[in-house]
Structures are given as C-alpha cells and as structure tokens.
Scaffold this motif. Structure first.
Motif, mmCIF file in Angstrom:
data_model
loop_
_atom_site.group_PDB
_atom_site.id
_atom_site.type_symbol
_atom_site.label_atom_id
_atom_site.label_comp_id
_atom_site.label_asym_id
_atom_site.label_seq_id
_atom_site.Cartn_x
_atom_site.Cartn_y
_atom_site.Cartn_z
ATOM 1 N N MET A 172 0.829 -1.196 0.000
ATOM 2 C CA MET A 172 0.000 0.000 0.000
ATOM 3 C C MET A 172 0.872 1.257 0.000
ATOM 4 N N GLU A 173 1.917 1.260 0.818
ATOM 5 C CA GLU A 173 2.807 2.415 0.864
ATOM 6 C C GLU A 173 3.554 2.591 -0.456
ATOM 7 N N ALA A 174 3.990 1.480 -1.055
ATOM 8 C CA ALA A 174 4.704 1.559 -2.331
ATOM 9 C C ALA A 174 3.793 2.085 -3.436
ATOM 10 N N LEU A 175 2.542 1.647 -3.443
ATOM 11 C CA LEU A 175 1.592 2.142 -4.439
ATOM 12 C C LEU A 175 1.328 3.634 -4.252
ATOM 13 N N ASP A 176 1.313 4.082 -3.010
ATOM 14 C CA ASP A 176 1.157 5.518 -2.766
ATOM 15 C C ASP A 176 2.305 6.306 -3.388
ATOM 16 N N VAL A 177 3.517 5.748 -3.327
ATOM 17 C CA VAL A 177 4.662 6.411 -3.964
ATOM 18 C C VAL A 177 4.474 6.424 -5.482
ATOM 19 N N LEU A 178 4.063 5.289 -6.052
ATOM 20 C CA LEU A 178 3.838 5.236 -7.500
ATOM 21 C C LEU A 178 2.792 6.255 -7.937
ATOM 22 N N VAL A 185 2.599 1.705 -13.460
ATOM 23 C CA VAL A 185 1.720 0.537 -13.474
ATOM 24 C C VAL A 185 2.315 -0.519 -12.552
ATOM 25 N N ALA A 186 1.442 -1.208 -11.818
ATOM 26 C CA ALA A 186 1.862 -2.270 -10.905
ATOM 27 C C ALA A 186 1.613 -3.625 -11.555
ATOM 28 N N ILE A 221 -8.787 -20.431 -5.361
ATOM 29 C CA ILE A 221 -9.303 -19.405 -4.454
ATOM 30 C C ILE A 221 -8.183 -18.494 -3.966
ATOM 31 N N ALA A 222 -6.970 -19.045 -3.818
ATOM 32 C CA ALA A 222 -5.839 -18.223 -3.386
ATOM 33 C C ALA A 222 -5.501 -17.172 -4.440
ATOM 34 N N GLU A 223 -5.646 -17.535 -5.698
ATOM 35 C CA GLU A 223 -5.396 -16.592 -6.786
ATOM 36 C C GLU A 223 -6.513 -15.551 -6.864
ATOM 37 N N ALA A 224 -7.755 -16.003 -6.810
ATOM 38 C CA ALA A 224 -8.889 -15.085 -6.943
ATOM 39 C C ALA A 224 -8.922 -14.073 -5.802
ATOM 40 N N GLU A 225 -8.685 -14.535 -4.579
ATOM 41 C CA GLU A 225 -8.706 -13.615 -3.436
ATOM 42 C C GLU A 225 -7.624 -12.554 -3.562
ATOM 43 N N ALA A 226 -6.435 -12.967 -3.988
ATOM 44 C CA ALA A 226 -5.326 -12.017 -4.097
ATOM 45 C C ALA A 226 -5.568 -10.996 -5.205
ATOM 46 N N ILE A 227 -6.235 -11.406 -6.276
ATOM 47 C CA ILE A 227 -6.596 -10.453 -7.329
ATOM 48 C C ILE A 227 -7.490 -9.362 -6.757
ATOM 49 N N GLN A 228 -8.487 -9.767 -5.989
ATOM 50 C CA GLN A 228 -9.408 -8.793 -5.408
ATOM 51 C C GLN A 228 -8.685 -7.856 -4.442
ATOM 52 N N CYS A 234 -4.740 -1.092 -5.484
ATOM 53 C CA CYS A 234 -4.399 -0.288 -6.660
ATOM 54 C C CYS A 234 -5.454 0.785 -6.916
ATOM 55 N N GLU A 235 -6.729 0.430 -6.740
ATOM 56 C CA GLU A 235 -7.785 1.425 -6.922
ATOM 57 C C GLU A 235 -7.625 2.560 -5.917
ATOM 58 N N ARG A 236 -7.341 2.218 -4.669
ATOM 59 C CA ARG A 236 -7.157 3.241 -3.636
ATOM 60 C C ARG A 236 -6.064 4.232 -4.028
ATOM 61 N N ALA A 237 -4.967 3.708 -4.590
ATOM 62 C CA ALA A 237 -3.839 4.565 -4.954
ATOM 63 C C ALA A 237 -4.009 5.208 -6.326
ATOM 64 N N GLY A 238 -4.949 4.695 -7.126
ATOM 65 C CA GLY A 238 -5.113 5.209 -8.480
ATOM 66 C C GLY A 238 -4.034 4.741 -9.429
#
Length: 458
Positions: A172-178, A185-186, A221-228, A234-238
């Motif tokens: 989350m902090e790294a995305l804020d920097v981006l 893009v992440a 399910i491990a993949e789907a949950e992590a995507i969400q 990413c949405e929070r950081a834009g």
C-alpha cells in the motif's frame, strides 16, 4: 529512380491495427516504417524482401520473461533473447528481482548481450526495494514495478523460496509512492501466501505427489482472493494494475468483478496455461500459480478470444531437467518458454480458428505496447513506428526442441510438439535479427527502452 528507403518488404499480407489485412508493400527508412501501399514503386530501396505468401505481423512484445532466474543474468540475456527472436519476439519485458542499488548493473548487462530490445522492471519485495522506487523512476526511467503476493511463509521451502518480505501494508505504501508519478503501473503476481502455506502443508503431509497434488496445494481461491485484494489497493492509490499469468476460470471471473470498480485492470495469461493441465502434463510443468484442468484451458482460450485477457507473456525461465527431477514438492518452478509464444498461438489458435491473426497481433504486441507505454512506437504496423516485424509462414511445420531455438535449457515445455506457423524472418528496428531459425543480429544490438505513456489498451 534514386533510392529513398533502406528496405522494401514486398507482397506480404500485412496485419494492421484496426484495419484488417492489407496485401501489399512496406518500406523502411532509418529503422522505422516509412511507407505502406498496395504496390510501392520499383527501385526505391537497395534491398527488397519477397514476402509473397507470408503474413507480416508486428514484432512480439513478451510482457513477462525472466533472465537470471536460475542462471547467470548476462548469459540468459544472450541466449534467451536469441531464442525469443527466432520465434518472433522483438521486445522483452524482463521482470527481475533486482537488489537495491543494482539496477544499472543488470540493465547494462542486458544491453551488452541482448539481440532484441528490452525493458527491465524491478521487483518491490522488501523495505529497501520499496525505498528505491523514486530513484528507479527519476534516474532509471522505470514506470512498471513487480509485486509478488506469494513466496512467503512456505513450510519445508526450497532454498530461496521465502525471499519475499512484501506485506499488504508495504505494498500500500509503495503504491502511494507510484501514485505521485505519471504513467506508472503495478505488475502483480496474485496468490494468497497464507492460504498456500497451509494448503501446501496439508497436501504434502497426506503423501500426495504429482501435478494434481501441486494444483490442490495452490488452489484457485488463493489466486482469486489475491486479485481482489490487489485491485482494492491499486484502486485506492489510483495506480493501474497488470495481473500476470492468470491460470484459469476463477481468476478470469474475479478479473471481471474487479474491473467494475477498477477498470484500469489488465490481465495476462501464458501459453502453458492454455496448453498444459493436470490430466495430461508432467511435473516438469510446475508453475506458480499451477496449471489446472482442461476446463480452465478452455476458459482461458475463450478469454483470449473475447478480450478478457489483454496480453500473453511467456513467463520464460532458463531451467534444465535436473531441476525437474524428484517429487513435485522439491522441483524448481518455471520452465523454458522462449521462442514458442507466437508459433503456439499461430498453430493452435489461428490454424484451428480459435483466434484471428488480428487478435494474435493484439495480445502479443499491440496491447503489450499500450500497457508498457511503448505504443505507437512499437506494437503495431504504421507509418513512423519502429520496423519491428515478423514475417510468418502459416503452413511451415517444425517440431519444437531446444536445438531448434538454440536454448541453454536441455528441454522445452513443448518438446516434440509439431507446430504449424513459424517466422521465417524477424526484423527489429528495420534490421534482420533472425532468418530461417538462425539469429543474424549481434549480441548487444538490442536497446534498453523507457516507458513513455500511460497504461491502456484503448
């Protein structure tokens, strides 16, 4: 008539972005496409290439390859770029776990050895690499960064498997920097590390082995949950999110859900998820996430065709067969996929009528160029674009082998599979890099590229 251009490609069926297929000629000057037409005049270039009977596609941009994953980085840059060129790749997006402060060393090694153009993207996996982000953007021109949500807390791990120190908070902090910089893009490897740690322990303790056991231990399910979860961050950081190597239906469905809230979500799959499954493949095809069922293969083909999947990357790693010997729990992940991405799609996509040539160009070149900020310079055939071209014979059949592609690996993921549809010539910035399965460009002829524009597939 005095010569005006450096090279004319004559009589090919040229795949154009949004315009279908033009049967005609293409002229190149100073490494770029300078003219297109049904019939260009004779004598306008000192060299001509007869492309009658061939299709001309934009050079493949492999969105996902690894150099130096198991072997020496510079050697992989040389051999894997050469194999990729034989198969039609003209730009490699190299995802690498670069130690803090070492980016320029790896970039320069790639520049000295690669025969194709490349972008080198670093990984954010601990505090030091997160703190490196401003320098990577401002000094090195990076705009993409890789985030792994897996490879933590694995029980009985192979040496080096638990290298990832990325937490949700650090991401989350790294995305804020981006978010403070334009056109970032992440790239996200989405798997829930905590779920996998427990399921691996349980399935392994049961005595199960083989590819089906590996798939059970790495559930969808491990993949789907992590995507969400990644989409929320990413949405929070834009920050636009690019999901690497989707493995099946659960991941596809989750992408559809998260795009409703965060439309700047791009999705990739890889050839092994289209072709391999637990019913017919050996443990040599051990990947994370794992290959899954035939139904997942079918769902991915449909997602490629209908546009849910934006890009296809190889996820190539140089791996030799001793690393694939033993029980599934002890085997190395990954496998050699350089050089076959486009032939696989031509043979089993275009020639079986699953995909059109236009769609293949989109998922192997155009969309990748747009996501990576390289379009319109790369990824499509048009006036002013780099002359990155693949001249393809859709009837040419060859059996896949390491020798055909010049790989350092002693096997491929598609050994002895006969594919119909191969490049006979590949140009990078107007110069031949491969002809008739032979590399003709010198090591070091590839350029290090910088991202210029915002991630999009529009």
């Amino acid at each position: 008539m005095s010569t005006t251009y450096d090279l004319v490609v004559r009589g090919g069926r040229i795949v154009l972005e949004g315009q279908g297929i033009l049967e005609g000629d293409l002229a190149i000057s100073d490494g770029r496409i300078a003219a297109l037409g049904a019939t260009l005049p004779a004598g306008i270039a000192p060299e001509e290439f007869d492309a009658r009977g061939l299709h001309v596609l934009p050079g493949v941009i492999d969105t996902h390859t690894h150099w130096g994953y198991r072997g020496e980085f510079a050697n992989d840059a040389r051999t894997d770029s050469a194999a990729a060129a034989i198969g039609g790749t003209t730009t490699a997006h190299v995802l690498h776990r670069v130690p803090a402060g070492a980016y320029e060393r790896f970039r320069d090694a790639a520049a000295a050895h690669s025969v194709i153009d490349f972008l080198l993207t670093p990984t954010v996996f601990n505090e030091a690499t997160a703190q490196m982000i401003p320098q990577a953007i401002e000094q090195w021109g990076c705009r993409a960064f890789k985030f792994y949500l897996a490879y933590r807390d694995l029980p009985n791990a192979q040496p080096g498997d638990n290298w990832n120190e990325l937490t949700d908070g650090l991401m989350m902090e790294a995305l804020d920097v981006l978010s403070r910089y334009e056109n970032t893009v992440a790239f996200v490897h989405a798997e829930n590390a905590e779920v996998i740690a427990r399921t691996v322990q349980r399935v392994r303790a049961s005595g199960a082995d083989g590819l089906a056991a590996w798939e059970e231990a790495n559930p969808d399910i491990a993949e789907a949950e992590a995507i969400q979860r990644a989409a929320i961050l990413c949405e929070r950081a834009g920050v636009p999110m690019y999901l690497v190597h989707l493995s099946g239906k659960a991941a596809i469905n989750m992408v559809g859900r998260v795009r409703r809230d965060w439309p700047h979500t791009f999705a990739e799959t890889c050839p092994h998820y289209l072709f391999h499954n637990v019913d017919r493949s050996s443990t040599a095809v051990k990947f994370s996430p794992p290959v899954r069922s035939p139904a997942d293969n079918a769902a991915l083909w449909e997602a490629v065709a209908d546009g849910t999947i934006n890009c296809i990357g190889s996820d190539n790693t140089t791996t030799c067969s001793p690393a694939k010997t033993g029980d599934v729990w002890s085997l190395t992940r990954g496998g050699p996929g350089a050089g076959v991405l486009l032939p696989l799609l031509l043979s089993e996509g275009v020639n079986t009528r699953r995909l059109t040539l236009e769609r293949v160009a989109q998922v192997t070149a155009t969309n990748a160029a747009k996501v990576l900020g390289l379009h319109p310079r790369k990824g499509a055939i048009g006036i002013g674009a780099d002359a990155d071209l693949v001249l393809v014979d859709l009837a040419l059949a060859r059996s896949v082998s390491p020798e055909l592609l010049g790989l350092d690996s002693d096997y491929t993921l598609y050994d002895e599979m006969t594919l119909t549809g191969w490049p006979v010539a590949v140009l990078n910035r107007g110069k031949f890099v491969a002809r008739d399965f032979e590399v003709v460009a010198a090591p070091g002829s590839g350029l290090s590229l910088g991202r210029q524009w915002a991630a999009t597939t529009e």
